[in-house]
Enzyme design. Structure first.
Site, short mmCIF file in Angstrom:
data_model
loop_
_atom_site.label_atom_id
_atom_site.label_comp_id
_atom_site.label_asym_id
_atom_site.label_seq_id
_atom_site.Cartn_x
_atom_site.Cartn_y
_atom_site.Cartn_z
N ALA A 226 -5.43 -1.11 -25.09
CA ALA A 226 -4.94 -2.15 -24.18
C ALA A 226 -5.11 -1.79 -22.70
O ALA A 226 -4.45 -2.38 -21.85
CB ALA A 226 -3.47 -2.51 -24.48
N GLU B 161 -11.17 -2.04 -20.63
CA GLU B 161 -11.72 -3.05 -21.53
C GLU B 161 -12.41 -4.19 -20.79
O GLU B 161 -13.37 -4.78 -21.27
CB GLU B 161 -10.61 -3.69 -22.36
CG GLU B 161 -9.87 -2.76 -23.26
CD GLU B 161 -8.61 -3.42 -23.76
OE1 GLU B 161 -8.65 -4.00 -24.84
OE2 GLU B 161 -7.59 -3.39 -23.04
#
Lengths: 779, 156, 285
Positions: free
Chosen positions: A530, A740
């Protein structure tokens, strides 16, 4: 430390990676490199040849009769469920298999060859059932039901399965009134998009070793982003007291989400119970990596989006059907994240979004870099382009006008925290000469530019925690204990910088004590996922370092009889701004300081501890997705690409990718750039990747021969990166994650550039030269 | 079938009994304790197991150990001498051409194989020589820069 | 990988004994770059391998009165970098240099590339346009087979059990010969051909004798006599288009995971046109 460069106040400086030396010399040990001696046993999985079938019986006698075979473990021996958000899978299936490649049993033998041979001798009798592979088919009422027991599974309170169907999660987002907004729209676009399953392809395949000792203690060595989450899930599932299960996770040879949560590890632990005292190693071949480990979910998306004549977005309706694969224990939360972020980084007054996680008879869909965002941005960023075209507005301008800004009440009702997406758009358009139409390099080539923007929040439970310990050594070098994992992103380097900055010691004095992460000794960390470590673990490290710093200042203040508030630590020396006295940290951080005339001592070994856990995330209304604060924060960014299409072959050459992300504060700017560059190529590569199945659901391209990832020959000529720094309210030095985000919108940026170059739209990934060529032919 | 083979690994002559079907990769890792060549695909597609065999870059997963009888094998463990990094290793550090590090040993050995036969390659020649080494983290750009840096200095 | 035995004969007699061991499947081993993956996957079976790299002559790369002798175990990287090959058989070097990766080219051999008989192999189309002859040896003696008759189907050749390919002989093309090998693949690095084209123009009687071979679009590599005939009459833009269309007509591609037949047909035409054009460009120089 003598003779070396010393970097003081390292936050914001591009110090060298702390793990570089051991990585270039070959000294690093990954799981498969750890020696276990001649007692090591090898495990091999027996895999299902059917996409959907009942297991009628398993006969292991022939396999057990093979010399060298130690044990065969099946679901009967471990009838326990496991799962992160939804406990929907058995360690080994008890009664039913749900994809071709699902491990049905584990064979343990004295070497790999025998284990491989024995796996072929396990006789499993199946009763084949109808299977379904596409989420659009699987939601139909007459589709084969993949989890008839869905209603009985244990589930976290924010996930909503629909028992009796293949829907494991349905997230609803309702804001404003979409239906009455359409009539006010000057332009509306509506279309379908599809993203296939893809794989992470870390260069290190999954590998796990487990040993179940006779006293009931269990050790798991795993290539893992999630040692603590694995301990928690496996301990619960296999009834091991948490304190008895020790997970040891050395450096990871590439994660990208594929080594998050649990994939093969519970199976290996369960197998080791059959051979107490022996370590059992299971390493995926590359083919098994494709066939049997976690993958990114597929996603079928439908969009209807409208804006007024000035280009202001008015209404946004979407349905996302994620092909979650055989088990959705982790994937349900991807679908949820796609739901509460369903509009992408746009401020739209009227939104109706439905995001479904759907069981399919394919590989298990799970976490992958971007966690739902690449899947939804693929379509939505092309739709924004088309809407801009329709009303005749510049595509970058359209995005500037509609993108989220701090203070906006965004789709969930949450107030948008500080970010500067407009600046990101400005930077990438400038870097790519957005307004200039460049000439192609040859007559048979066409040139085009495309832009795409993105957002992503850390998608996780509301309260994942981080913990850190800072401990000094005699020479004032510091060991920083953390439980987050170095998977290549550079987190150890960044943690060392933060600790050094807080403590007031040079960067080079800091060691990160986290290789391996060992749940027996390491501080707690929820998972390395995350893009949360710089922010969350960083806050914990900062708190631990501050704790240690205060303890030092307290001791010196008492020694000097001064107020700690007048003291500081600079370059490893305690200084008093009042008396201008100085005290080196060396020795005193362990031995303390003597009182006058050596009449006793004070202080002692310095250790600081710290933790961080977000406490402010609220639940969302199950019918509307509305709530005070859906997520901790968002990271935003933009990419623009300049490409050339070969009209004779359909081949695309990406000449340049320009990226800009708002990271709040770049703790190490060059490491941020390595994420931006690596992410751009990962995004480019992923645009050309996809699983191909035969009609029975068997993966056809299960090797690197036919699942091609980008090589050095495939990269853009130039990758440009810009870092925007709008501080995050609760980030350390204002930092937020970016690991990410860097690949989320590359595919749609390329698709938008293809449209600009040759006027064709590709709605279905993967891209290929063939697809582009055939689309040009049809035009 | 067992074969006694003798090979020179990182400057030392080693004699080992190997099975016919065991690859050089397996023997290096499991019998000789040299773990920098990694198991990435065992199919010659990823290059993580690259070593120099008689000076040439090869995938050690595609060489039977018995075929390496009499050969000179070099792995990344042999590059740094007396605590000094090899110029290629140094360049990889300076350029941040490393992330997870799993492809790094093979990548460096491919680069060394190239520079040993062609000390001043072009960017295209570097790319061609490294095309068989997959990296999922870095996007390759810094790896090429690092190798070009060494090539320009010409001290490899 | 399951066990097998390993033999490394130094003479052909010894090799033929191993290859014909009764009741055993003995696989001739050259570079092992195809054998190891195929054996590991169970595509190929073997009780033993017979390493042929120590046999006389198989590693030689030299010019003979008959032309270039390329021993079966000559490496792809040797072919790609040999000044001799570059000087007179350039198109073969072009094919060899796009086989796999550097690491693979440092082990893979021409004999292996031939005997694996993959339709998408990169050295056979160049050998087709160079009129190479394959030399085979067995207990019964030596025989020669034109390369165009060597492949019989996908992964099938004329090689008999107990027989070895010892090398190929490639006639020396006349001075002024120009060749090009073009390959189309999904990724730029280390990928298999979707379509490949070898084109050669050799001076003859004041004009040029054109030869075209296609890879990956039929069970075996194929020559395109119709296109060759068109070009041998003239190579203006219209003739080049005609020849490209003739190539498209000759091809018999399939649909697989890498590409559809529809796209392959198109690419045969476009790639042939492109390869012929670049040969024509070179001829003009």
């Amino acid at each position: 430390m003598a003779g070396r460069v010393e970097t003081t106040e390292p936050v914001g400086k591009s110090v060298p990676r702390i793990d570089a030396y051991e990585k270039v010399t070959g000294a690093v040990q990954y799981v498969d490199d750890i020696p276990f001696g001649p007692n090591l046993l090898y495990g091999k999985f027996v895999r299902s040849p059917y996409a959907h079938a009942l297991i009628k019986s398993i006969n292991t006698s022939k396999a057990l009769a093979l010399p060298g075979v130690k044990a065969v473990v099946t679901g009967k021996e471990v009838p326990n469920r496991i799962g992160l958000y939804l406990k929907d899978r058995f360690v080994f299936p008890l009664d039913r298999v749900r994809w071709i490649g699902e491990p049905v049993a584990g064979v343990i033998a004295i070497n790999e060859e025998i284990a491989e041979e024995a796996a072929k001798l396990v006789e499993v009798e199946y009763e084949e059932l109808p299977a379904v592979f596409d989420p659009r088919e699987a939601i139909k009422p007459d589709a084969p039901l993949i989890h008839p027991d869905l209603g009985k599974y244990e589930v976290v309170p924010f996930i909503f399965p629909e028992p009796g169907t293949n829907i494991s999660e349905h997230f609803k987002l309702r804001k404003g009134d979409v239906d009455s907004a359409w009539s006010q729209c000057a332009a509306i676009v509506e279309d379908d998009f599809f993203v296939p399953q893809i794989q992470h392809v870390p260069i290190e395949p999954h590998c796990a070793v487990a040993r179940w000792d006779k006293d009931g203690t269990v050790t798991l060595w795993a290539a893992s982003q999630s040692p603590f989450a694995q301990r928690d899930l496996i301990a619960q599932s296999l009834d091991i007291p948490h304190g008895n299960l020790r997970v040891i996770a050395p450096y990871v040879g590439g994660g990208f989400g594929g080594k998050a949560g649990v994939s093969i590890e519970a199976n290996v632990v369960a197998m080791s119970r059959a051979v107490p005292g022996y370590p059992v190693k299971v390493r995926m071949t590359r083919e098994e990596e494709f066939l049997g480990t976690n993958v990114r979910q597929s996603c079928a998306a439908h969009y209807k989006i409208g804006c007024d004549k000035d280009g202001n977005l008015l209404a946004y309706e979407c349905q996302y059907y994620f092909g979650g694969g055989a088990y959705n224990e982790y994937g349900v939360n991807i679908t949820r994240a796609a739901g509460y972020s369903c509009t992408g980084p746009y401020d739209v007054p009227n939104v109706k979004g439905d995001s479904y996680c759907v069981y399919t008879n394919t590989q298990v869909g799970s976490a992958m870099r971007g966690f739902g965002m690449p899947e939804i941005h693929w379509g939505l960023e092309q739709m924004m382009d088309r809407l801009a075209e329709k009303i005749g507005m510049d595509k970058a301008e359209f995005r500037r006008r509609n993108c989220v800004r701090p203070g906006d009440k965004i789709l969930t009702g949450m107030t948008m925290p500080q970010v500067d997406l407009v600046k990101c758009i400005d930077l990438v358009t400038k870097a790519i000469n957005w307004d200039k139409k460049d000439k192609p390099s040859a007559p048979h080539k066409k040139r085009g530019k495309g832009i795409a923007i993105m957002w992503k929040a850390p998608a996780m439970p509301p309260n994942p925690g981080s913990q850190a310990i800072v401990r000094f050594n005699e020479d004032a070098s510091v060991n920083v204990f953390v439980g987050g994992q170095e998977i290549g992103q550079g987190t150890f380097t960044v943690m060392a910088q933060m600790a050094a900055e807080t403590l007031g010691v040079p960067y080079e004095w800091v060691r990160i004590t986290a290789n391996p992460v060992d749940t027996k000794y390491s501080p707690y960390e929820w998972q390395t996922v995350a893009s949360r470590l710089t922010w969350s673990m960083g806050n914990a490290v900062k708190a631990a370092a501050e704790d240690a710093r205060q303890k030092i200042l307290q001791v010196v203040a008492e020694y000097w009889k001064e107020d700690p508030k007048d003291l500081d630590i600079k370059n490893g020396v305690v200084v008093s701004y009042k008396s201008e006295r100085e005290q080196s940290l060396k020795k005193m951080v362990v031995y303390g300081l003597p009182n006058e005339n050596y009449e006793g001592w004070q202080g002692g070994p310095i250790v600081g501890s710290g933790k961080f856990m977000p406490t402010y995330v609220t639940g969302l209304d199950p019918e509307t997705g509305q709530g005070t604060r859906a997520v901790v924060h968002y990271t935003v960014g933009a990419q623009a690409v300049d490409i050339e299409v070969d009209t004779e072959t359909g081949q695309i050459e990406v000449l340049k990718i320009a990226s800009a992300y708002d990271v709040g504060k770049a703790i190490n700017p060059d490491l941020v750039m390595t994420q931006i560059e690596g992410g751009a190529v990962h995004g480019l590569s992923a645009a050309y990747e996809g699983f191909y199945f035969d009609e029975r659901g068997k993966l056809i391209n299960n090797s690197l021969v036919d699942y091609k990832i980008a090589t050095v020959m495939d990269i853009p000529k130039e990758i440009h990166g810009d870092i925007v720094e709008t501080p995050l309210e609760d980030g350390p030095w204002g930092a937020r994650g970016v690991g990410e985000h860097v690949m989320v919108q590359t595919a749609p940026a390329i698709a938008n550039a293809i449209s600009d170059a040759v006027g064709v739209r590709i709605n279905t990934l993967p891209l290929s030269a063939e697809k582009v060529y055939l689309a040009m032919m049809k035009k | 079938m067992l074969h006694e083979i003798t090979l020179t690994v990182n400057g030392e002559q080693r004699t080992v009994a190997v099975k016919s079907h065991h690859t050089l990769l397996k023997v290096l890792r499991e019998q000789l304790g040299i773990t920098s060549p990694k198991i990435g695909c065992e199919n010659g597609e990823c290059g993580a197991c690259t070593v120099l065999m008689n000076g040439k870059a090869v995938n050690s997963c595609l060489v039977l150990a018995v075929e390496a009888d009499g050969a000179v094998i070099e792995t990344v463990e042999n590059l740094s001498k007396e605590g000094e990094l090899h110029p290629l290793q140094q360049a990889f550090v300076e350029h941040n051409a490393i992330q997870c590090g799993f492809c790094t040993p093979g990548m460096i050995m491919s680069a060394k194989g190239l520079l040993d036969r062609n000390p001043h390659p072009t960017v295209d020649e570097v790319k061609e020589a490294l095309a068989g080494n997959l990296c999922r983290c870095t996007g390759y750009i810094r790896i090429v820069d690092a190798v070009m840096d060494v090539a320009k200095k010409g001290d490899a | 990988m399951q066990p097998f035995d390993y033999y490394k004969p130094k003479t052909f007699e010894e090799a033929f004994d191993y290859l014909t061991l009764p009741g055993k499947t003995v696989f001739p081993l050259a570079g092992a770059t195809d054998f190891i993956p195929s054996y590991r996957d169970g595509v190929w079976q073997a009780d033993a391998v017979c390493d042929i790299k120590a046999l006389p002559g198989v590693r030689d790369l030299r010019e003979t009165p008959e032309g270039l002798w390329v021993g079966a175990c000559v490496l792809m990287s040797e072919l790609a970098r040999s000044p001799l090959v570059r000087a007179h058989w350039e198109v073969l070097a072009q094919g060899a240099e796009v086989v796999g990766s550097e690491q693979v080219r440092n082990r893979a051999t021409i004999g292996g590339n031939m005997c694996t008989a993959s339709p998408c192999a990169d050295t056979p189309p160049p050998l087709y346009v160079l009129d190479a002859v394959v030399v085979l040896k067995s207990k019964a003696g030596e025989r020669r087979v034109p390369v165009t008759e060597f492949f019989t189907f996908v992964r099938k050749t004329v090689v008999q059990k107990g027989e070895l390919v010892t090398g190929v002989i490639i006639p020396k093309p006349p001075a002024g010969t120009v060749g090009e090998y073009h390959k189309l693949s999904r990724r730029q690095g280390c990928d298999l051909s979707l379509v490949s084209v070898a084109v050669l123009a050799a001076p003859r009687n004041g004009g040029y004798d054109w030869r075209i071979a296609l890879g990956a679009v039929a069970p075996t590599p194929i020559r395109v006599p119709d296109a060759e005939a068109i070009l041998s009459k003239g190579w203006d833009a219209a003739s080049i288009d005609e020849a490209a269309k003739a190539a498209e007509k000759t091809a018999k591609p399939i649909t697989d995971v890498r590409s559809s037949d529809v796209y392959r047909y198109e690419m045969v035409r476009n790639l042939t046109r492109r390869a012929v054009r670049s040969v024509a460009e070179k001829l003009k120089k």
